[in-house]
Enzyme design. Sequence first.
Site, PDB file in Angstrom:
ATOM      1  N   CYS A  17      21.184  22.128  59.627  1.00  0.00           N
ATOM      2  CA  CYS A  17      19.731  22.346  59.757  1.00  0.00           C
ATOM      3  C   CYS A  17      18.970  21.399  58.838  1.00  0.00           C
ATOM      4  CB  CYS A  17      19.371  23.788  59.413  1.00  0.00           C
ATOM      5  SG  CYS A  17      20.172  24.994  60.475  1.00  0.00           S
ATOM      6  N   ARG A  19      20.236  26.694  68.067  1.00  0.00           N
ATOM      7  CA  ARG A  19      19.362  25.502  67.998  1.00  0.00           C
ATOM      8  C   ARG A  19      18.723  25.335  69.369  1.00  0.00           C
ATOM      9  NH1 ARG A  19      20.900  23.494  63.239  1.00  0.00           N
ATOM     10  NH2 ARG A  19      23.045  23.973  62.673  1.00  0.00           N
TER      11      ARG A  19
HETATM   12  C1  BEZ Z   1      24.233  24.593  59.467  1.00  0.00           C
HETATM   13  O1  BEZ Z   1      25.033  23.859  58.879  1.00  0.00           O
HETATM   14  O2  BEZ Z   1      23.064  24.299  59.608  1.00  0.00           O
HETATM   15  C2  BEZ Z   1      24.745  25.886  60.023  1.00  0.00           C
HETATM   16  C3  BEZ Z   1      26.049  25.952  60.458  1.00  0.00           C
HETATM   17  C4  BEZ Z   1      26.528  27.154  60.944  1.00  0.00           C
HETATM   18  C5  BEZ Z   1      25.689  28.262  61.022  1.00  0.00           C
HETATM   19  C6  BEZ Z   1      24.380  28.172  60.610  1.00  0.00           C
HETATM   20  C7  BEZ Z   1      23.898  26.974  60.112  1.00  0.00           C
END
Ligand code: BEZ
Length: 233
Positions: free
Chosen positions: A60, A141
């Site tokens: 993110c 996402r």
């Molecule tokens: C992330 O790295 O943004 C992420 C990965 C897995 C679950 C939630 C966020």
Amino acid sequence: MDNKNDMNVQVDSTPTFPLIGRPAPKFTANTTHGEINFPDDYKGKWVILFSHPADFTPVCTTEFMTFASMHEEFRALNTELVGLSIDSVHAHLGWVTAIKNYSWNGIENPEVKFPVIDDVKMEVANKYGMLQGESDTAAVRAVFFVDPDGMMRTILYYPASLGRNFNEIKRIIIGLQKSDAEGVALPANWHPGKDVIVPPPSTTDDIKKRLEEVKGKEEYNQLDWYLTFKKDQ
Ligand code: BEZ
């Protein structure tokens, strides 16, 4: 709480999904820029509403840095950005402040200048089908492309583990705007400068007219009566 192995978890709101070609579902929400009424506040502009699973997470963070670095490019396309996660305004503010200290992939000290929605009550997430099978509390996402009349035009959903392709997000905006402006369709892997598709004829007379129209003209490439490419203007 994740429910991968627990089918008895109760969710108190039934998820719904926006539909391409229908009005974007309306909502009022608190954001890092104050209250917004979506999509009414964005009349006359394109808007990309996107969700991310959580603040202060690795993928993110790379996405927010990239959105922030491309904000002016989207604005030049009459397009505003609105982010969302199931986190508070307080958490969003802490995260975007931290992001200003980072440099990665040629992006240095990015400033997040677009609003980020506080959706701790999951009202928008449920309305927009952002909560799917990976988690009951973290949005996937998602990317929603809403046109200047408030209509939903394109929807993307990605899992938490895969960062989005921002070239594709920009290509979608450019492609939708081109298709609207010129009344054309766009072929596989189209990008600006490539041939467009003229809408197919719908009567036998129109087929004959189309054949006449394209005969000997270099700007057209007709593969069959229903598939005519035209050089980009
Ligand atoms: C992330 O790295 O943004 C992420 C990965 C897995 C679950 C939630 C966020």
